[in-house]
Each structure stands twice: as C-alpha cells, then as structure tokens.
Design a protein around this motif. Structure first.
Motif, PDB file in Angstrom:
ATOM      1  N   ALA A   1       0.836  -1.197   0.000  1.00  0.00           N
ATOM      2  CA  ALA A   1       0.000   0.000   0.000  1.00  0.00           C
ATOM      3  C   ALA A   1       0.871   1.246   0.000  1.00  0.00           C
ATOM      4  O   ALA A   1       1.942   1.278   0.610  1.00  0.00           O
ATOM      5  CB  ALA A   1      -0.929   0.015   1.203  1.00  0.00           C
ATOM      6  N   ALA A   2       0.413   2.260  -0.700  1.00  0.00           N
ATOM      7  CA  ALA A   2       1.070   3.567  -0.724  1.00  0.00           C
ATOM      8  C   ALA A   2      -0.013   4.634  -0.663  1.00  0.00           C
ATOM      9  O   ALA A   2      -1.166   4.391  -1.027  1.00  0.00           O
ATOM     10  CB  ALA A   2       1.913   3.728  -1.987  1.00  0.00           C
ATOM     11  N   ALA A   3       0.359   5.811  -0.205  1.00  0.00           N
ATOM     12  CA  ALA A   3      -0.605   6.896  -0.053  1.00  0.00           C
ATOM     13  C   ALA A   3      -0.231   8.058  -0.964  1.00  0.00           C
ATOM     14  O   ALA A   3       0.945   8.278  -1.277  1.00  0.00           O
ATOM     15  CB  ALA A   3      -0.653   7.369   1.394  1.00  0.00           C
ATOM     16  N   VAL A   4      -1.248   8.807  -1.385  1.00  0.00           N
ATOM     17  CA  VAL A   4      -1.020  10.019  -2.162  1.00  0.00           C
ATOM     18  C   VAL A   4      -2.132  11.014  -1.859  1.00  0.00           C
ATOM     19  O   VAL A   4      -3.295  10.640  -1.713  1.00  0.00           O
ATOM     20  CB  VAL A   4      -0.950   9.707  -3.675  1.00  0.00           C
ATOM     21  N   GLU A   5      -1.764  12.278  -1.735  1.00  0.00           N
ATOM     22  CA  GLU A   5      -2.759  13.338  -1.557  1.00  0.00           C
ATOM     23  C   GLU A   5      -3.358  13.674  -2.915  1.00  0.00           C
ATOM     24  O   GLU A   5      -2.630  13.861  -3.893  1.00  0.00           O
ATOM     25  CB  GLU A   5      -2.111  14.580  -0.956  1.00  0.00           C
ATOM     26  N   ALA A   6      -4.684  13.736  -2.983  1.00  0.00           N
ATOM     27  CA  ALA A   6      -5.324  14.025  -4.268  1.00  0.00           C
ATOM     28  C   ALA A   6      -6.664  14.701  -4.061  1.00  0.00           C
ATOM     29  O   ALA A   6      -7.536  14.172  -3.369  1.00  0.00           O
ATOM     30  CB  ALA A   6      -5.514  12.742  -5.066  1.00  0.00           C
ATOM     31  N   ASP A   7      -6.814  15.863  -4.672  1.00  0.00           N
ATOM     32  CA  ASP A   7      -8.101  16.546  -4.771  1.00  0.00           C
ATOM     33  C   ASP A   7      -8.671  16.169  -6.135  1.00  0.00           C
ATOM     34  O   ASP A   7      -8.195  16.649  -7.168  1.00  0.00           O
ATOM     35  CB  ASP A   7      -7.904  18.049  -4.663  1.00  0.00           C
ATOM     36  N   VAL A   8      -9.671  15.290  -6.149  1.00  0.00           N
ATOM     37  CA  VAL A   8     -10.142  14.759  -7.433  1.00  0.00           C
ATOM     38  C   VAL A   8     -10.832  15.806  -8.303  1.00  0.00           C
ATOM     39  O   VAL A   8     -11.036  15.578  -9.498  1.00  0.00           O
ATOM     40  CB  VAL A   8     -11.079  13.545  -7.228  1.00  0.00           C
TER      41      VAL A   8
ATOM     42  N   GLU B   1      -7.790  18.493 -11.950  1.00  0.00           N
ATOM     43  CA  GLU B   1      -7.269  17.529 -12.925  1.00  0.00           C
ATOM     44  C   GLU B   1      -5.772  17.316 -12.786  1.00  0.00           C
ATOM     45  O   GLU B   1      -5.279  16.193 -12.950  1.00  0.00           O
ATOM     46  CB  GLU B   1      -7.602  17.963 -14.351  1.00  0.00           C
ATOM     47  N   ASP B   2      -5.021  18.361 -12.506  1.00  0.00           N
ATOM     48  CA  ASP B   2      -3.579  18.195 -12.340  1.00  0.00           C
ATOM     49  C   ASP B   2      -3.267  17.241 -11.193  1.00  0.00           C
ATOM     50  O   ASP B   2      -2.351  16.410 -11.288  1.00  0.00           O
ATOM     51  CB  ASP B   2      -2.909  19.542 -12.090  1.00  0.00           C
ATOM     52  N   ALA B   3      -4.027  17.336 -10.114  1.00  0.00           N
ATOM     53  CA  ALA B   3      -3.821  16.445  -8.967  1.00  0.00           C
ATOM     54  C   ALA B   3      -4.171  15.011  -9.323  1.00  0.00           C
ATOM     55  O   ALA B   3      -3.504  14.065  -8.884  1.00  0.00           O
ATOM     56  CB  ALA B   3      -4.660  16.923  -7.786  1.00  0.00           C
ATOM     57  N   VAL B   4      -5.216  14.828 -10.121  1.00  0.00           N
ATOM     58  CA  VAL B   4      -5.613  13.484 -10.542  1.00  0.00           C
ATOM     59  C   VAL B   4      -4.550  12.864 -11.449  1.00  0.00           C
ATOM     60  O   VAL B   4      -4.196  11.686 -11.309  1.00  0.00           O
ATOM     61  CB  VAL B   4      -6.984  13.514 -11.243  1.00  0.00           C
ATOM     62  N   GLU B   5      -4.035  13.660 -12.369  1.00  0.00           N
ATOM     63  CA  GLU B   5      -2.972  13.159 -13.248  1.00  0.00           C
ATOM     64  C   GLU B   5      -1.756  12.745 -12.425  1.00  0.00           C
ATOM     65  O   GLU B   5      -1.153  11.684 -12.659  1.00  0.00           O
ATOM     66  CB  GLU B   5      -2.590  14.230 -14.256  1.00  0.00           C
ATOM     67  N   ALA B   6      -1.412  13.563 -11.423  1.00  0.00           N
ATOM     68  CA  ALA B   6      -0.283  13.241 -10.551  1.00  0.00           C
ATOM     69  C   ALA B   6      -0.556  11.976  -9.741  1.00  0.00           C
ATOM     70  O   ALA B   6       0.367  11.190  -9.461  1.00  0.00           O
ATOM     71  CB  ALA B   6       0.012  14.419  -9.628  1.00  0.00           C
ATOM     72  N   MET B   7      -1.791  11.764  -9.370  1.00  0.00           N
ATOM     73  CA  MET B   7      -2.180  10.559  -8.620  1.00  0.00           C
ATOM     74  C   MET B   7      -1.891   9.299  -9.435  1.00  0.00           C
ATOM     75  O   MET B   7      -1.337   8.317  -8.919  1.00  0.00           O
ATOM     76  CB  MET B   7      -3.662  10.637  -8.269  1.00  0.00           C
ATOM     77  N   ILE B   8      -2.268   9.311 -10.705  1.00  0.00           N
ATOM     78  CA  ILE B   8      -2.034   8.144 -11.557  1.00  0.00           C
ATOM     79  C   ILE B   8      -0.538   7.953 -11.796  1.00  0.00           C
ATOM     80  O   ILE B   8      -0.020   6.828 -11.778  1.00  0.00           O
ATOM     81  CB  ILE B   8      -2.789   8.293 -12.884  1.00  0.00           C
ATOM     82  N   GLU B   9       0.177   9.041 -12.008  1.00  0.00           N
ATOM     83  CA  GLU B   9       1.627   8.952 -12.191  1.00  0.00           C
ATOM     84  C   GLU B   9       2.294   8.395 -10.939  1.00  0.00           C
ATOM     85  O   GLU B   9       3.248   7.608 -11.028  1.00  0.00           O
ATOM     86  CB  GLU B   9       2.192  10.326 -12.536  1.00  0.00           C
ATOM     87  N   HIS B  10       1.797   8.764  -9.772  1.00  0.00           N
ATOM     88  CA  HIS B  10       2.333   8.247  -8.508  1.00  0.00           C
ATOM     89  C   HIS B  10       2.133   6.734  -8.427  1.00  0.00           C
ATOM     90  O   HIS B  10       3.049   6.004  -8.019  1.00  0.00           O
ATOM     91  CB  HIS B  10       1.628   8.934  -7.342  1.00  0.00           C
TER      92      HIS B  10
END
Length: 266
Positions: free
Chosen positions: A60-67, A70-79
């Motif tokens: 498991a890994a964690a990431v901060e994301a405000d869905v 869109e930039d945060a969502v893109e970063a979430m997938i890249e993470h």
C-alpha cells in the motif's frame, strides 16, 4: 477472487467505504494506492494495511489528491505508476454532500453546485481520463473501473436533488465508458444504500452546518427504517467492489449493482 499482480487506485481511500475497499483489495493481493484529500489519513490507512495484512497481501502507498483538480488526478495516476509500475483497477469512491445543495432546487447556489459536481462527477471523469491510458499501457487488456454512485441514482428522494443528479450522471457515464472501451476495460458501478460511514454520521448530525452534512436528514432516517437488511457496513460495499474488480466478473461490464440492503426492492 484473488487480485495478485494488480495495482488499484482508490479515491477517497482514507476512510469509510474507501478505506474498507483498500483493505479488501490488498487482502486479496492487489497493490493499493490510497488517494485522499487528507494526506495524513491516507498515509495512516496505507500504514495500517502494510502492518495488518498477511504475507500474501498486496502493498500500500498513499497520495494526496483533490479529485476536482485535474492536475492532482494526473499526478495521482503517475504516482501509482512510479510506486507499482502499473495501474489495473480504478475505484472512483471519493464523494461529497453539501447541505446548501441538498435542499429544494429553488434554493441551490452556484457554489454548492460546483462543489458537488466537482468531486462527484468531474472527479471520476478526470480519473478515468488519466487512468484508462495507464491501464492500456499494461498491454493486458484487463483494466477495470468501478464507480461508486448511490441508491439515490436509482430512487428519487426529496431534498437531495443535486447530489442525486451527480450520482445519476455517474451511472450514465459508467454505461458509456463500458461500451466505448470494451473489451479492453470493464466499467461497472455500485450503488450503496445507507452505509455506516463518516459521511452518514455528518449527514444525520444536522447541527454543525458544515459542507459535510446534508439537508435531507429526515430522508436519510426514513431510508434507514425502510431498508430490509438494515444499515450496511463499509466492508459490505468493499466486497462488491472487489468482486467487480476480479476475474470472477470477467463477463460483467456496464452493470449497475445496488448494494442497498434491499431498499430498491420495496
């Protein structure tokens, strides 16, 4: 229903149905990205999964994301791709309710509308926009999206107009994506009824006036009374999500699965 060698991204994964989904997917072998606006809670949930699950469980890994961003969502997938090299499953679980938007439609404000649609509809759209290409990159042709809507998308309830509209739109989006991306990617939606979550607690506590509570307190109380099996636990929904994410559901796409304790059977 093992999910070994797969990576799942779960939005709103730090609490309630999202946290239960992260634990359930990890227990069945998937590596899980706990994505949440609350980074500390996401990290705590990921740490709990790492420490409590067995030897055959996923990481498991964690990431901060405000869905809604869109930039945060893109970063979430890249993470997710950096952490686990791939994305196989997306669970669009993050959702909000707002008292200001859940009263009569004649009183809705633009701010409340933007708040609800930003998380409940644009969020899943952004996540699909960026997760689907990542799923295709695996070359497996076995990507899965599971959207979390609501029984409110299936049965009309008073004083939940805009929230209901966002969830109904999510059901329609599910069907459209299922047809568009078959056979590479399956897309299904679960529609929970009344579930014991922090959002429900806030909705029933109609005293704080915050964005986390709804104006449909009486409606929710009646829904609880009218549910034949009673209020569900988050794990009940999580197990349905895990089924749809697994190969046991290989022939299921574009489906709407109520997890509502029989509420819509009445």
């Amino acid at each position: 229903m093992r999910l070994d060698n797969r990576t799942a991204v779960v939005t709103g994964g730090a609490s309630g149905i999202g946290a239960a989904t992260c634990r359930t997917l990890a227990e069945r072998g998937a590596d899980v990205v706990v994505a949440d606006l609350d980074s500390e809670a996401a990290a705590a949930t990921a740490a709990e999964i790492e420490s409590e699950t067995g030897a055959d469980a996923g990481r498991a890994a964690a990431v901060e994301a405000d869905v809604s961003d869109e930039d945060a969502v893109e970063a979430m997938i890249e993470h997710a791709e950096r952490e686990f090299d791939r994305v196989d499953v997306l669970v669009n679980n993050a959702a909000v309710a707002a008292r200001e938007a859940d009263g009569p439609i004649t009183e809705v404000t633009d701010e409340a509308y933007e708040f609800l649609t930003g998380v409940n509809l644009r969020g899943p759209m952004y996540a699909c926009k960026h997760a689907i290409p990542a799923m295709r990159d695996t070359g497996d042709g076995s990507g899965v999206v599971v959207n979390n809507a609501s029984v409110a998308a299936l049965v009309a309830e008073p004083e939940m107009d805009v929230y209901t509209a966002t969830k109904g739109a999510l059901v329609s989006l599910t069907r459209s994506l299922a047809v568009e991306y078959a056979p590479e990617i399956r897309v299904n939606v679960v529609c929970p009824g009344v579930v014991e979550t922090p959002m429900l607690e806030a909705a029933l506590d109609d005293t704080d006036g915050g964005e986390g509570s709804t104006g449909g307190q009486e409606t929710l109380e009646r829904m609880i009374e009218d549910t034949p099996l009673g209020t569900a636990a988050p794990e009940d929904v999580a197990r349905a999500v895990a089924f749809l994410a697994s190969d046991d559901a290989a022939a299921i796409t574009g489906a709407t699965l109520p997890v509502d304790g029989g509420y819509t059977a009445r």
